[in-house]
Design a protein around this motif. Structure first.
Motif, PDB file in Angstrom:
ATOM      1  N   LYS A   1       0.832  -1.216   0.000  1.00 21.75           N
ATOM      2  CA  LYS A   1       0.000   0.000   0.000  1.00 21.75           C
ATOM      3  C   LYS A   1       0.858   1.255   0.000  1.00 21.75           C
ATOM      4  O   LYS A   1       0.407   2.322  -0.426  1.00 21.75           O
ATOM      5  CB  LYS A   1      -0.950   0.011   1.194  1.00 21.75           C
TER       6      LYS A   1
ATOM      7  N   SER B   1       2.455   0.822  -4.830  1.00 23.21           N
ATOM      8  CA  SER B   1       2.132  -0.448  -5.478  1.00 23.21           C
ATOM      9  C   SER B   1       2.445  -0.465  -6.967  1.00 23.21           C
ATOM     10  O   SER B   1       1.951  -1.331  -7.695  1.00 23.21           O
ATOM     11  CB  SER B   1       0.648  -0.772  -5.266  1.00 23.21           C
TER      12      SER B   1
ATOM     13  N   ILE C   1      -0.700  -7.488   1.372  1.00 26.80           N
ATOM     14  CA  ILE C   1      -1.765  -6.869   0.599  1.00 26.80           C
ATOM     15  C   ILE C   1      -2.936  -6.511   1.500  1.00 26.80           C
ATOM     16  O   ILE C   1      -3.071  -7.042   2.608  1.00 26.80           O
ATOM     17  CB  ILE C   1      -2.253  -7.786  -0.532  1.00 26.80           C
ATOM     18  N   VAL C   2      -3.799  -5.600   1.018  1.00 31.13           N
ATOM     19  CA  VAL C   2      -4.989  -5.222   1.783  1.00 31.13           C
ATOM     20  C   VAL C   2      -6.246  -5.189   0.911  1.00 31.13           C
ATOM     21  O   VAL C   2      -7.266  -4.663   1.332  1.00 31.13           O
ATOM     22  CB  VAL C   2      -4.800  -3.858   2.489  1.00 31.13           C
ATOM     23  N   SER C   3      -6.175  -5.752  -0.306  1.00 28.22           N
ATOM     24  CA  SER C   3      -7.357  -5.784  -1.170  1.00 28.22           C
ATOM     25  C   SER C   3      -7.162  -6.819  -2.255  1.00 28.22           C
ATOM     26  O   SER C   3      -6.033  -7.271  -2.526  1.00 28.22           O
ATOM     27  CB  SER C   3      -7.599  -4.415  -1.816  1.00 28.22           C
TER      28      SER C   3
ATOM     29  N   GLU D   1      -4.897  -5.407  -4.913  1.00 20.98           N
ATOM     30  CA  GLU D   1      -3.471  -5.548  -4.602  1.00 20.98           C
ATOM     31  C   GLU D   1      -3.010  -6.976  -4.822  1.00 20.98           C
ATOM     32  O   GLU D   1      -1.855  -7.199  -5.220  1.00 20.98           O
ATOM     33  CB  GLU D   1      -3.192  -5.090  -3.170  1.00 20.98           C
TER      34      GLU D   1
ATOM     35  N   GLY E   1      -5.902  -6.203   6.646  1.00 22.69           N
ATOM     36  CA  GLY E   1      -7.024  -5.298   6.422  1.00 22.69           C
ATOM     37  C   GLY E   1      -8.285  -5.729   7.145  1.00 22.69           C
ATOM     38  O   GLY E   1      -8.561  -6.918   7.312  1.00 22.69           O
TER      39      GLY E   1
ATOM     40  N   TYR F   1       3.271   6.511  -0.049  1.00 17.22           N
ATOM     41  CA  TYR F   1       1.962   7.144   0.192  1.00 17.22           C
ATOM     42  C   TYR F   1       1.794   8.447  -0.583  1.00 17.22           C
ATOM     43  O   TYR F   1       1.172   9.382  -0.104  1.00 17.22           O
ATOM     44  CB  TYR F   1       1.726   7.352   1.687  1.00 17.22           C
TER      45      TYR F   1
ATOM     46  N   SER G   1       0.666   6.060  -4.572  1.00 15.97           N
ATOM     47  CA  SER G   1      -0.350   5.058  -4.229  1.00 15.97           C
ATOM     48  C   SER G   1      -1.649   5.691  -3.730  1.00 15.97           C
ATOM     49  O   SER G   1      -2.711   5.060  -3.762  1.00 15.97           O
ATOM     50  CB  SER G   1       0.189   4.077  -3.176  1.00 15.97           C
TER      51      SER G   1
END
Length: 433
Positions: free
Chosen positions: A72, A75, A92-94, A97, A115, A387, A390
């Motif tokens: 995150k 990416s 990963i968080v999705s 991803e 997540g 950040y 992304s």
């Protein structure tokens, strides 16, 4: 020409230097890249990323471990490839991803799914791919994952994320280990949760997880969290539930404004000593660094558009904006801003707020910066590897910036600049009236 008192040349981050009065990343002049690809432009140093990763690898050498980059933070596919080829797994968080992770060539068994809001579809997607572990954040999620895995005839590898109620002493928006945060299962509920998970036929308990926040610059919070997690491991295993790995998350900070976080190898030397002292020296360790691998590897290049002196404030308007660099608007975050070209002669600096073109008063990149600057000059916003891209958006129908990866004296375009047509592609017009 441009100068700044924001960052003396002697204080530049590793892999950056002024040569012939031009800011160079590794062996590539940044002015050249801005002219070739336009601005705003994100540029990343491969050597900086691999150097940051090497510190973790040194700190964990000789110990069973898995370093999973928290993607995150950034990416972009080429960034993921760089770290995967160097031995990293991915956090990963999705589901999106996960698709990126697999496209970048990661072994599915080296993927951790974190997540708080995993959907049933994402759970099925990850189980089909054969990921290494789900970091589960609530009892409700645990039960849904058990149901999904059971229906697929599989057993999901799980680790319960503990909320240890430890203050990471960071910005409240990026603190994740306190009772008031949405993350993890409360410390006092963890043991019963593990006993429940072990009884579920769709689950296989493999570890325990803890992540207390981001941009952490002190060792104390890590040690406090480790002690609480090790207490739980002892209690959980006393109830007959084996823990194969201990996941201490990530969160190690970087130098944005003279910050002095511990070096990754020094931090892990202390943490491993604590584990050995408590009898867990042979336990496999998982960690998920993000910002500390890529943050100081990247810069955002931007062109000065206009100077707007005022009675109370002087505004320096550049072509990068809050949609490119969201951190200042979101977190009041500080990024050093330095000239791409040093001046031939000393010029008087003026104090400016560096702002972008977006129609929001929150669209600023730096406040009260001492700069001697003219329209057309180039500036580098430092520590922009994490950040930024992304979290970038198309607000005001602004295209996302291009990205370049530098490797020694070579540079590679790794993302083309987004056009309005790219943004319109998935939209549909109404039928003719």
């Amino acid at each position: 020409m441009t100068t700044t008192s924001d960052l003396p040349a002697a204080d530049l981050l590793p892999f950056f230097a002024y040569r012939d009065q031009q800011l160079v990343m590794e062996g590539v002049p940044l002015e050249r890249l801005a002219h070739e690809h336009g601005t705003p432009l994100f540029v990343y140093s491969k050597a900086a990323m691999l150097s940051a990763l090497a510190a973790y690898q040194r700190g964990l050498k000789g110990r069973p471990h898995l370093i999973c980059y928290a993607m995150k933070a950034n990416s972009s596919l080429a960034i993921l490839q760089t770290l995967v080829r160097a031995g990293c797994g991915l956090d990963i968080v999705s589901g999106g991803e996960l698709e990126r992770a697999l496209a970048a060539g990661v072994e599915p068994s080296k993927v951790i799914f974190s997540g708080v809001g995993k959907t049933r579809a994402e759970m099925r997607q990850a189980l089909t791919a054969g990921i290494g572990c789900f970091n589960v954040e609530s009892r409700a999620e645990l039960d849904v994952l058990n149901e999904v895995a059971h229906d697929m005839g599989r057993r999901a590898p799980v680790s319960v994320r503990v909320n240890p109620n430890v203050d990471a002493q960071t910005h409240p928006y990026i603190s994740t280990g306190l009772k008031g945060n949405k993350f993890g299962i409360a410390h006092e509920d963890v043991i019963d949760t593990y006993v429940h998970a072990a009884a579920c036929d769709g689950l296989r308990v493999v570890g325990i997880d803890c992540h207390i926040g981001s941009q952490i610059t002190q060792t104390g919070p890590y040690l406090d969290a480790m002690d609480r997690v090790l207490d739980l491991v002892e209690a959980i295993e006393a109830r007959g539930v084996a823990i194969e790995h201990i996941d201490f998350g990530g969160g190690l900070g970087i130098d944005y404004q003279g910050d002095t976080p511990p070096e990754a190898d020094a931090l892990w030397s202390q943490l491993l000593q604590r584990m050995e002292a408590r009898g867990y020296g042979d336990r496999k360790i998982y960690i998920e660094p993000g910002r500390s691998l890529v943050g100081n590897a990247g810069v955002c290049l931007t062109e000065v558009l206009y100077l707007k002196p005022g009675e109370h404030k002087n505004f320096l308007i550049v072509d990068a904006a809050m949609n490119d660099l969201p951190r200042p608007a979101m977190y009041q975050a500080f990024h050093r801003i330095v000239p791409v070209a040093q001046p031939q002669t000393e010029e008087q600096a003026t104090t400016w707020d560096v702002v972008g073109p977006v129609c929001e008063s929150g669209d600023w990149l730096g406040r009260d910066r001492a700069l001697s600057v003219r329209a057309g000059d180039l500036l580098a916003v430092m520590s922009a590897g994490a950040y930024c891209m992304s979290m970038a958006s198309n607000y005001n129908t602004r295209g996302r910036a291009a990205e370049v990866l530098v490797d020694g004296t070579r540079s590679t375009l790794i993302r083309e600049r987004e056009t309005p047509a790219d943004q319109f592609r998935t939209e549909r017009m109404l039928p003719a009236a």
